[in-house]
Design a protein around this motif. Structure first.
Motif, PDB file in Angstrom:
ATOM      1  N   LEU A  99       0.828  -1.195   0.000  1.00  0.00           N
ATOM      2  CA  LEU A  99       0.000   0.000   0.000  1.00  0.00           C
ATOM      3  C   LEU A  99       0.870   1.256   0.000  1.00  0.00           C
ATOM      4  O   LEU A  99       0.585   2.225  -0.709  1.00  0.00           O
ATOM      5  N   GLY A 100       1.918   1.234   0.765  1.00  0.00           N
ATOM      6  CA  GLY A 100       2.856   2.364   0.790  1.00  0.00           C
ATOM      7  C   GLY A 100       3.499   2.591  -0.569  1.00  0.00           C
ATOM      8  O   GLY A 100       3.641   3.735  -1.023  1.00  0.00           O
ATOM      9  N   ILE A 101       3.875   1.506  -1.238  1.00  0.00           N
ATOM     10  CA  ILE A 101       4.476   1.627  -2.568  1.00  0.00           C
ATOM     11  C   ILE A 101       3.473   2.209  -3.553  1.00  0.00           C
ATOM     12  O   ILE A 101       3.809   3.090  -4.355  1.00  0.00           O
ATOM     13  N   VAL A 102       2.225   1.754  -3.488  1.00  0.00           N
ATOM     14  CA  VAL A 102       1.186   2.268  -4.386  1.00  0.00           C
ATOM     15  C   VAL A 102       0.942   3.753  -4.121  1.00  0.00           C
ATOM     16  O   VAL A 102       0.824   4.547  -5.068  1.00  0.00           O
ATOM     17  N   ILE A 103       0.891   4.156  -2.872  1.00  0.00           N
ATOM     18  CA  ILE A 103       0.671   5.570  -2.536  1.00  0.00           C
ATOM     19  C   ILE A 103       1.808   6.427  -3.067  1.00  0.00           C
ATOM     20  O   ILE A 103       1.581   7.487  -3.660  1.00  0.00           O
ATOM     21  N   VAL A 104       3.048   5.985  -2.888  1.00  0.00           N
ATOM     22  CA  VAL A 104       4.189   6.747  -3.399  1.00  0.00           C
ATOM     23  C   VAL A 104       4.128   6.829  -4.920  1.00  0.00           C
ATOM     24  O   VAL A 104       4.360   7.901  -5.514  1.00  0.00           O
ATOM     25  N   ALA A 105       3.778   5.743  -5.597  1.00  0.00           N
ATOM     26  CA  ALA A 105       3.680   5.751  -7.058  1.00  0.00           C
ATOM     27  C   ALA A 105       2.588   6.715  -7.516  1.00  0.00           C
ATOM     28  O   ALA A 105       2.771   7.468  -8.488  1.00  0.00           O
ATOM     29  N   LEU A 106       1.443   6.718  -6.835  1.00  0.00           N
ATOM     30  CA  LEU A 106       0.360   7.641  -7.183  1.00  0.00           C
ATOM     31  C   LEU A 106       0.761   9.092  -6.953  1.00  0.00           C
ATOM     32  O   LEU A 106       0.404   9.983  -7.737  1.00  0.00           O
ATOM     33  N   ILE A 128       3.800  10.312  -7.151  1.00  0.00           N
ATOM     34  CA  ILE A 128       4.724  10.674  -8.234  1.00  0.00           C
ATOM     35  C   ILE A 128       3.945  10.903  -9.528  1.00  0.00           C
ATOM     36  O   ILE A 128       4.189  11.872 -10.258  1.00  0.00           O
ATOM     37  N   PHE A 129       2.985  10.038  -9.820  1.00  0.00           N
ATOM     38  CA  PHE A 129       2.185  10.162 -11.035  1.00  0.00           C
ATOM     39  C   PHE A 129       1.375  11.461 -11.023  1.00  0.00           C
ATOM     40  O   PHE A 129       1.344  12.204 -12.011  1.00  0.00           O
ATOM     41  N   SER A 130       0.725  11.775  -9.887  1.00  0.00           N
ATOM     42  CA  SER A 130      -0.074  13.000  -9.808  1.00  0.00           C
ATOM     43  C   SER A 130       0.811  14.239  -9.881  1.00  0.00           C
ATOM     44  O   SER A 130       0.450  15.244 -10.499  1.00  0.00           O
ATOM     45  N   TYR A 131       1.985  14.196  -9.281  1.00  0.00           N
ATOM     46  CA  TYR A 131       2.923  15.326  -9.353  1.00  0.00           C
ATOM     47  C   TYR A 131       3.336  15.547 -10.810  1.00  0.00           C
ATOM     48  O   TYR A 131       3.398  16.696 -11.280  1.00  0.00           O
ATOM     49  N   SER A 132       3.592  14.450 -11.516  1.00  0.00           N
ATOM     50  CA  SER A 132       3.986  14.552 -12.923  1.00  0.00           C
ATOM     51  C   SER A 132       2.856  15.145 -13.757  1.00  0.00           C
ATOM     52  O   SER A 132       3.103  15.973 -14.637  1.00  0.00           O
TER      53      SER A 132
END
Length: 97
Positions: A78-85, A87-91
């Motif tokens: 869940l932590g990995i998914v949150i970090v990926a999201l 990064i994606f939203s920041y991009s």
């Protein structure tokens, strides 16, 4: 026994107990211990302390139950998914994508 011999034996006893003395030193200490009550008592005390220290049991490690392990794995993913999201939203917000 002379005070010098007793002091010398007291200094050498730890190496004697660990069996790290030469043959001559070992024989000297054994002969001295046979004839000197004070050094024999010191040897017995030191030998008991060293043997007792090596016989201590290691501390028990606590094991996690199966449910807690699964929960930790899920939280990790869940932590990995949150970090990926994030990064994606920041991009997306900054026009990188």
């Amino acid at each position: 026994m002379s005070k010098f011999e007793c002091e010398l034996v007291a200094d050498l006893l730890p190496r004697y107990i660990d069996k790290k003395c030469t043959q001559e030193t070992t024989e000297f200490i054994e002969d001295h211990i046979k004839s000197c009550e004070d050094c024999r008592e010191l040897f017995e005390v030191m030998n008991t302390e060293i043997i007792g220290a090596t016989e201590d049991k290691p501390a028990k490690r606590r094991r996690l139950s199966g449910g807690i392990k699964v929960l930790l794995v899920v939280l990790g993913y869940l932590g990995i998914v949150i970090v990926a999201l994030m990064i994606f939203s920041y991009s997306l917000m900054n026009g990188v994508l």
